[in-house]
Scaffold this motif. Structure first.
Motif: not given
Length: 152
Positions: A1-14, A109-119
């Motif tokens: 989930m590179p997009v989620l990681e990027q967003l999380t990093d930006q939010i953490t930095e801010a 995030a990993d759990d959510a990604a798995t749920v999204i992919e399965t769905t």
């Protein structure tokens, strides 16, 4: 989930920048207030109506004042330190809470990604021959030129 990681990093930095500014501002206000209180105690700063205010306050009688327990008030600089330390603890509590919320999103995030992919796999349409059957049904229902040819 590179997009989620990027967003999380930006939010953490801010949020880190925000809380660093809050701590810095609190420290500057603490120093300025201590400096002002010291100047007031040393009579370096005068107030135009200080005498009138002091006289007005000294004339006020509190009801049941003799029934109140003897309370020792802190020195002004102690009160300033206590106040700004309290604010600093509030800033740190907010920082910790924010980081826990951000970490909660990244931990799930990993759990959510798995749920999204399965769905998505379950909801993916299966290949059907619907197009062929629709085309045959349309051809059967379409008017033919035979009827118009007989009339002519």
């Amino acid at each position: 989930m590179p997009v989620l990681e990027q967003l999380t990093d930006q939010i953490t930095e801010a949020s880190d920048k925000f809380f660093d500014v809050a701590v810095s501002t609190n420290d500057k206000a603490h120093g300025a207030t201590k400096n002002l209180v010291t100047k007031i105690q040393d009579a370096d700063v005068t107030f135009p109506y200080a005498d009138k205010i002091t006289n007005a306050i000294s004339d006020v009688e509190l009801p049941l004042a003799d029934k109140l327990p003897e309370i020792e008030l802190p020195e002004p600089l102690e009160a300033v330190d206590a106040y700004f330390n309290f604010l600093g603890k509030g800033i740190e509590a907010n920082r910790n809470f924010t980081m826990k919320v951000i970490n909660r999103f990244t931990d799930n995030a990993d759990d959510a990604a798995t749920v999204i992919e399965t769905t998505a796999k379950k909801a993916a349409p299966k290949k059907t021959t619907a197009k062929k059957s629709t085309a045959k049904a349309t051809a059967k229902n379409a008017p033919t030129n035979k009827s118009t040819a007989k009339k002519a």
